[in-house]
Design a protein around this motif. Structure first.
Motif, short mmCIF file in Angstrom:
data_model
loop_
_atom_site.label_atom_id
_atom_site.label_comp_id
_atom_site.label_asym_id
_atom_site.label_seq_id
_atom_site.Cartn_x
_atom_site.Cartn_y
_atom_site.Cartn_z
N LYS A 2 10.45 -4.37 -0.50
CA LYS A 2 9.82 -3.29 -1.25
C LYS A 2 10.75 -2.08 -1.32
O LYS A 2 11.47 -1.79 -0.38
N ASP A 67 5.22 0.17 -4.46
CA ASP A 67 5.16 -1.12 -5.16
C ASP A 67 3.74 -1.66 -5.29
O ASP A 67 3.44 -2.39 -6.23
N GLU A 68 2.91 -1.35 -4.31
CA GLU A 68 1.53 -1.85 -4.33
C GLU A 68 0.63 -0.85 -3.65
O GLU A 68 1.09 0.06 -2.96
N TRP A 136 1.45 3.13 -8.59
CA TRP A 136 2.04 1.80 -8.45
C TRP A 136 1.73 1.00 -9.71
O TRP A 136 0.75 1.26 -10.40
N GLN A 139 -1.34 -4.64 -11.40
CA GLN A 139 -1.17 -6.07 -11.58
C GLN A 139 -2.12 -6.57 -12.65
O GLN A 139 -3.32 -6.33 -12.57
#
Length: 144
Positions: A2, A67-68, A136, A139
């Motif tokens: 990450k 990133d998440e 972030w 998704q």
């Protein structure tokens, strides 16, 4: 692995109770009319508005790019809201309502696409109002 990015801080001058997230070349998003959660509202694309407690003056803003989704820091903040924000051009920056660009990084740091932006607030309506904006890439869910 990450990406690890440092937190960025800046003081932002707000007016009319608003901080704005928008692209560098985009006009401010339309005022949402209502903030169902009391804190923030996303535009249809390329923007969002954060409702500040003070009508005019400086607020402290910190940006975190990850990133998440991290666990929310519920104990350290009085209000926490998440928004989905689309960036069609890969540019999503923090502005005061009058258009003053901050030194904060691009929240659409992975380019065009959908992002989750978690808005943390504390001290709304006081002399020490502050915000943490965590961004972030959202998704995409595949349909089966």
């Amino acid at each position: 692995m990450k990406d690890e990015m440092p937190l960025s801080h800046d003081t932002v001058w707000v007016s009319y109770h608003q901080l704005v997230l928008r692209g560098l070349e985009d006009p401010p998003p339309s005022h949402p009319g209502s903030f169902l959660n009391g804190l923030a509202a996303a535009a249809e694309a390329d923007g969002a508005t954060i409702r500040t407690g003070i009508s005019m003056g400086p607020v402290e803003v910190t940006v975190e790019l990850v990133d998440e989704a991290p666990p929310p820091a519920l104990d350290a903040w009085e209000e926490v809201v998440e928004l989905s924000v689309e960036s069609t051009h890969g540019s999503l920056h923090v502005f005061g309502l009058d258009g003053d660009l901050t030194d904060l990084p691009n929240l659409a740091w992975r380019g065009p696409g959908h992002y989750r932006v978690r808005v943390h607030a504390k001290g709304r309506g006081t002399d020490f109002e502050s915000y943490l904006l965590t961004s972030w890439p959202e998704q995409c869910r595949r349909r089966s």
